[in-house]
Write a protein that holds these residues in place. Sequence first.
Motif, PDB file in Angstrom:
ATOM      1  N   HIS A 109       0.837  -1.203   0.000  1.00  0.00           N
ATOM      2  CA  HIS A 109       0.000   0.000   0.000  1.00  0.00           C
ATOM      3  C   HIS A 109       0.876   1.259   0.000  1.00  0.00           C
ATOM      4  O   HIS A 109       0.673   2.171  -0.811  1.00  0.00           O
ATOM      5  CB  HIS A 109      -0.922  -0.025   1.224  1.00  0.00           C
ATOM      6  CG  HIS A 109      -1.653   1.257   1.479  1.00  0.00           C
ATOM      7  ND1 HIS A 109      -2.947   1.465   1.090  1.00  0.00           N
ATOM      8  CD2 HIS A 109      -1.244   2.399   2.080  1.00  0.00           C
ATOM      9  CE1 HIS A 109      -3.317   2.685   1.445  1.00  0.00           C
ATOM     10  NE2 HIS A 109      -2.299   3.285   2.048  1.00  0.00           N
ATOM     11  N   HIS A 151       1.609   4.408  -3.005  1.00  0.00           N
ATOM     12  CA  HIS A 151       1.547   5.879  -2.905  1.00  0.00           C
ATOM     13  C   HIS A 151       2.704   6.506  -3.681  1.00  0.00           C
ATOM     14  O   HIS A 151       2.568   7.556  -4.290  1.00  0.00           O
ATOM     15  CB  HIS A 151       1.648   6.332  -1.439  1.00  0.00           C
ATOM     16  CG  HIS A 151       0.350   6.264  -0.676  1.00  0.00           C
ATOM     17  ND1 HIS A 151      -0.830   6.775  -1.153  1.00  0.00           N
ATOM     18  CD2 HIS A 151       0.067   5.757   0.558  1.00  0.00           C
ATOM     19  CE1 HIS A 151      -1.792   6.578  -0.249  1.00  0.00           C
ATOM     20  NE2 HIS A 151      -1.275   5.953   0.797  1.00  0.00           N
ATOM     21  N   GLU A 164      -6.030   6.874  -1.020  1.00  0.00           N
ATOM     22  CA  GLU A 164      -5.991   5.675  -0.163  1.00  0.00           C
ATOM     23  C   GLU A 164      -6.559   4.468  -0.907  1.00  0.00           C
ATOM     24  O   GLU A 164      -5.980   3.382  -0.875  1.00  0.00           O
ATOM     25  CB  GLU A 164      -6.759   5.910   1.141  1.00  0.00           C
ATOM     26  CG  GLU A 164      -6.080   6.857   2.106  1.00  0.00           C
ATOM     27  CD  GLU A 164      -4.617   6.515   2.358  1.00  0.00           C
ATOM     28  OE1 GLU A 164      -4.257   5.310   2.357  1.00  0.00           O
ATOM     29  OE2 GLU A 164      -3.821   7.449   2.534  1.00  0.00           O
TER      30      GLU A 164
HETATM   31 ZN   LIG Z   1      -2.114   5.322   2.548  1.00  0.00          ZN
END
Ligand SMILES: [Zn+2]
Length: 392
Positions: free
Chosen positions: A246, A250, A301
Motif C-alpha cells: 500500500h 503511494h 488511499e
Molecule cells: Zn495510505
Amino acid sequence: MNISQSTSILQPLNHIIYPLRNYQAIIIHPDVPGGRCSGSLHIDTLAAVFSSDAFTYKIPLSALNISAGGAGNRFIFLKNESQSQISIYTSDKAILKDPVLQSDSQFSPQINEARKTLGSLITGSLLVVVLLLGLIGALYLLKDKMVEGLASRVPASWERAAGDKLFNALSLQYKFIQNDSLKKEFMRVGAPLFKQVEKEGYPVSLYFVKDPSINAFALPGGKVIIQSGLIDNAKSWEEVMGVLGHELAHVTRRHHIRGIINNVGIYTILAATLGDVSALAGTFASFGGDLASLSNSRTFENEADETGWDYLVKARINPKGLISFFETLKKDNQSKMDTLVNKNVDLSFLSTHPNTDDRIAHLKKKQKETKGSFNPLPDTFADFKKKLLNKY
Ligand SMILES: [Zn+2]
C-alpha cells in the motif's frame, strides 16, 4: 428636415402635461459632418427630436419606427420610415417608457418587439454566465486528471528533492534503528514486492524507526519509513508486506507529488497543463518538506489499496495479509487505532479516511476476484520482531 425648432420644457399632449425627457443619443445623417454626431433626444407630441449644438432633426411620430439593434442588440433605434438612410440611436432604454410613446398605442407593438430583442440580450448574457460557470465547474472536475497528468511529467529530480526534504524533516523527529542485518533480512523477504516497484523506476530503501505507533510511510522517490509499532503489532510477514505494498503504491502513483500540485491554484495547474510543467518549478522549489500538506485523500488511499494489492499478487505474496492486518488491528488494538486516528497522522497508513471497515469490505471483494497461487513467506517473522524490538 426641420431645423432649429425651439423646444419648450413642457409640451401639451391631449391636454395632459408631460415633463419632457431627454436621452443621450447619436444621429446618423448624411448632412452631418462625418456622417454622425451626438446630442440629445426627446419625444414631443409631434415628433422625436434630435438636437445637438449645430443640428436638429425631427422624425414625425406618424413616420417613426422604433426597434432594438446594433452591437449586441444594446441600442434603441429611431428611424424615419421615409428616410431609411437616417437613424437616431440611444443606449438609454428608458426611452421605451417615455410617456409620449407609452400613451400612443401605435407604438406598443414596436416597443414590445424592442423589449423582446433586449430581453434576448439578457438571456444571451445569462447563457454566457451559465456557460462560464459550467466551464469553471468542468475545470474543477478535470483538476484531478490535470494534476495526474502533470505529476507524470514532473522530473524525477524534483520528486527526489521533495522526498529528501520530507526525509530531512522527519529525521529531526525520529530515532532511526541502525541495523544492517535486519534491514537486509527485510529486503530479502520483501524482494518480490520491491521488484514490482523498482520496475516502475523507484528503488526502495528502508528505514526503521523506534516509535510505538502502528505506522509506516513511503516518501516520494521510494524511501520507506517503518515504525517499530507496526512490526510489533503485525503477526506475519504477509501482514507487513500488505502495508508496504500500500505504502509503495503511494510512491508509484505519485500521490505526494499530486498532493503538492493539488495545493497550487487551479490557474497554475491549467497554465502548466496547457504550457510547460516548468510552471510548477517554483512550487517544488518552495516545498519545504511540509508533512501537513501531504495528507492523503480518500481517492489516494483507495488507489493505494488497489495498486498495492496488485503488486502483491504479481509478487506472488498472499495479499490477504493486508486484510488480516486490518482485522487484527480492529480486534486487538481498537484503542491504539483510535489514538492514531485522533492524531490524524499525515501520510499515515491508517488515515481517517476512508474508514477501516470500508477498506476491509473493499479488499474482501477484491480477494474474491483474485486468482493465482502464492509463495509462502519465510517463517521468520516472530524472530525478526524479537530482534528489532530488542534494539530499543
Ligand atoms: Zn495510505
